[in-house]
Design a protein around this motif. Structure first.
Motif, PDB file in Angstrom:
ATOM      1  N   TYR A   1     -25.228 -35.074  -6.860  1.00 35.54           N
ATOM      2  CA  TYR A   1     -25.817 -33.806  -6.422  1.00 35.54           C
ATOM      3  C   TYR A   1     -25.909 -33.629  -4.913  1.00 35.54           C
ATOM      4  CZ  TYR A   1     -27.151 -33.644 -11.351  1.00 35.54           C
ATOM      5  OH  TYR A   1     -27.124 -33.642 -12.719  1.00 35.54           O
ATOM      6  N   SER A   2     -25.334 -34.531  -4.122  1.00 35.89           N
ATOM      7  CA  SER A   2     -25.407 -34.352  -2.667  1.00 35.89           C
ATOM      8  C   SER A   2     -24.551 -33.158  -2.246  1.00 35.89           C
ATOM      9  CB  SER A   2     -24.934 -35.619  -1.944  1.00 35.89           C
ATOM     10  OG  SER A   2     -25.908 -36.635  -2.062  1.00 35.89           O
ATOM     11  N   GLU A   3     -25.117 -32.325  -1.411  1.00 36.07           N
ATOM     12  CA  GLU A   3     -24.397 -31.129  -0.933  1.00 36.07           C
ATOM     13  C   GLU A   3     -23.145 -31.542  -0.165  1.00 36.07           C
ATOM     14  OE1 GLU A   3     -26.574 -28.644   2.008  1.00 36.07           O
ATOM     15  OE2 GLU A   3     -26.254 -27.099   0.498  1.00 36.07           O
TER      16      GLU A   3
ATOM     17  N   ASN B   1     -28.604 -34.016   4.912  1.00 35.85           N
ATOM     18  CA  ASN B   1     -27.920 -33.591   3.697  1.00 35.85           C
ATOM     19  C   ASN B   1     -28.934 -32.885   2.804  1.00 35.85           C
ATOM     20  OD1 ASN B   1     -25.871 -33.355   1.781  1.00 35.85           O
ATOM     21  ND2 ASN B   1     -25.339 -35.519   1.800  1.00 35.85           N
TER      22      ASN B   1
ATOM     23  N   VAL C   1     -28.514 -30.682  -4.368  1.00 37.87           N
ATOM     24  CA  VAL C   1     -28.392 -29.298  -4.838  1.00 37.87           C
ATOM     25  C   VAL C   1     -28.149 -29.307  -6.349  1.00 37.87           C
ATOM     26  CG1 VAL C   1     -27.074 -27.157  -4.626  1.00 37.87           C
ATOM     27  CG2 VAL C   1     -27.455 -28.582  -2.614  1.00 37.87           C
TER      28      VAL C   1
ATOM     29  N   ASP D   1     -27.882 -27.016 -10.064  1.00 34.59           N
ATOM     30  CA  ASP D   1     -27.689 -25.724 -10.727  1.00 34.59           C
ATOM     31  C   ASP D   1     -28.500 -25.622 -12.002  1.00 34.59           C
ATOM     32  OD1 ASP D   1     -25.865 -24.820  -8.886  1.00 34.59           O
ATOM     33  OD2 ASP D   1     -24.206 -25.869  -9.882  1.00 34.59           O
TER      34      ASP D   1
ATOM     35  N   ARG E   1     -32.438 -26.453  -3.926  1.00 31.29           N
ATOM     36  CA  ARG E   1     -31.926 -27.237  -2.793  1.00 31.29           C
ATOM     37  C   ARG E   1     -33.061 -28.054  -2.192  1.00 31.29           C
ATOM     38  NH1 ARG E   1     -30.996 -27.124   2.657  1.00 31.29           N
ATOM     39  NH2 ARG E   1     -28.945 -27.902   3.293  1.00 31.29           N
TER      40      ARG E   1
END
Ligand SMILES: C[S@@+](CC[C@H](N)C(=O)[O-])C[C@H]1O[C@@H](n2cnc3c(N)ncnc32)[C@H](O)[C@@H]1O
Length: 265
Positions: free
Chosen positions: A27-29, A199, A202, A204, A252
């Motif tokens: 999940y790291s942007e 960082n 993120v 969904d 986020r």
């Protein structure tokens, strides 16, 4: 009477650590690889004798070995589960404390302490020990997270633990973090190089947030056998789902870490 320390904080069970590591991978942007950063920034050479303090899952030394490393690889951790996990990857996997390393002066050309100094009562003492076991010219690398990481998840955990009537321990990341690690390392080594990585996680969908939040519960004083744990886990999940419904975009969570490198003069 002394309060007992939750198992996950003592890392008798490595599952929550594995869940947190997986969250950063998924999940790291900005895709990040802390192990690779440390290998690069510490300037690892194939023949280095490496001590990894607080070795956790053992994946760091396993990866170095898989890369064809020929030098000695030693894992040290205060948790028997971590020592067992590193046994296959390291030449030696040692149960011990970062503040009293069971090695003689100048045994290693590289010492690493990745995301572990915030668990140590005397982080400066641990850095002094790392320096002691380095050769002259030997290199040190330490990583810790930003103090202000995961503000929403932290807020939800704090609220739900307080609502269950439990006292919150001091969070490890408030003791040692990106802001004060450079001075802790500089106090022992003199010069320090600081590499900052900003960082975010993120998401969904809420399930990943919930999994990550619950894998942090031990730091909030809630272990697997805390009687209120099922109730707290359910209320954390409900709070995350409720907040998700109100979002118009992804969830986020700002986060990041520093790598501090230094050389024994
Ligand atoms: C957050 S985990 C990090 C593991 C690994 N370095 C990584 O980055 O994935 C912290 C590790 O430090 C270990 N640890 C905590 N206190 C310690 C101490 N005083 N001496 C040695 N290891 C310690 C824990 O058992 C755990 O394996």
């Amino acid at each position: 009477m002394t309060a007992s320390i939750p198992d996950e904080v003592e890392y008798l069970n490595l599952d929550p650590l594995r869940i947190r590591i997986e969250a950063h991978r998924l999940y790291s942007e900005i895709p990040e690889d802390v192990e690779d950063d440390v290998i690069r920034l510490v300037g690892l050479r194939p023949g280095d004798s490496v001590l990894d303090v607080g070795s956790g899952t053992g994946s760091f030394l396993a990866r170095i070995r898989a890369g064809g490393h020929s030098g000695r690889l030693v894992a040290l951790d205060a948790s028997p589960a971590a020592v067992a996990a590193a046994a296959g990857a390291a030449d030696e996997a040692v149960l011990g404390s970062a503040t009293a390393l069971p090695f003689t002066d100048g045994e290693f050309t590289v010492v690493t302490a990745r995301h572990m100094l915030y668990h140590v009562d005397d982080p400066g003492g641990a850095v002094a020990e790392a320096r002691r076991v380095l050769t002259t010219g030997g290199r040190f690398a330490a990583t810790v997270n930003h103090h202000e990481a995961y503000p929403q998840i932290r807020g939800i955990l704090r609220e739900q633990v307080a609502a269950a009537g439990l006292d919150m321990p001091v969070l490890p990341s408030t003791r040692v973090h990106s802001g004060n690690l450079p001075e802790i390392v500089a106090a022992e080594f003199g010069d320090v190089e600081v590499h900052r990585h900003d960082n975010a996680l993120v998401y969904d969908e809420p399930e990943g947030v919930i999994r990550f939040a619950l894998a942090n519960l031990a730091f909030y004083g809630v272990s697997a056998d805390t009687p209120q744990r099922p109730q707290i886990a359910a209320s954390v999940a409900a709070a995350v789902r409720q907040r998700f419904e109100a979002l118009t975009g992804p969830w986020r969570e700002p986060k990041g870490y520093v790598v501090c490198t230094a050389r024994r003069g």
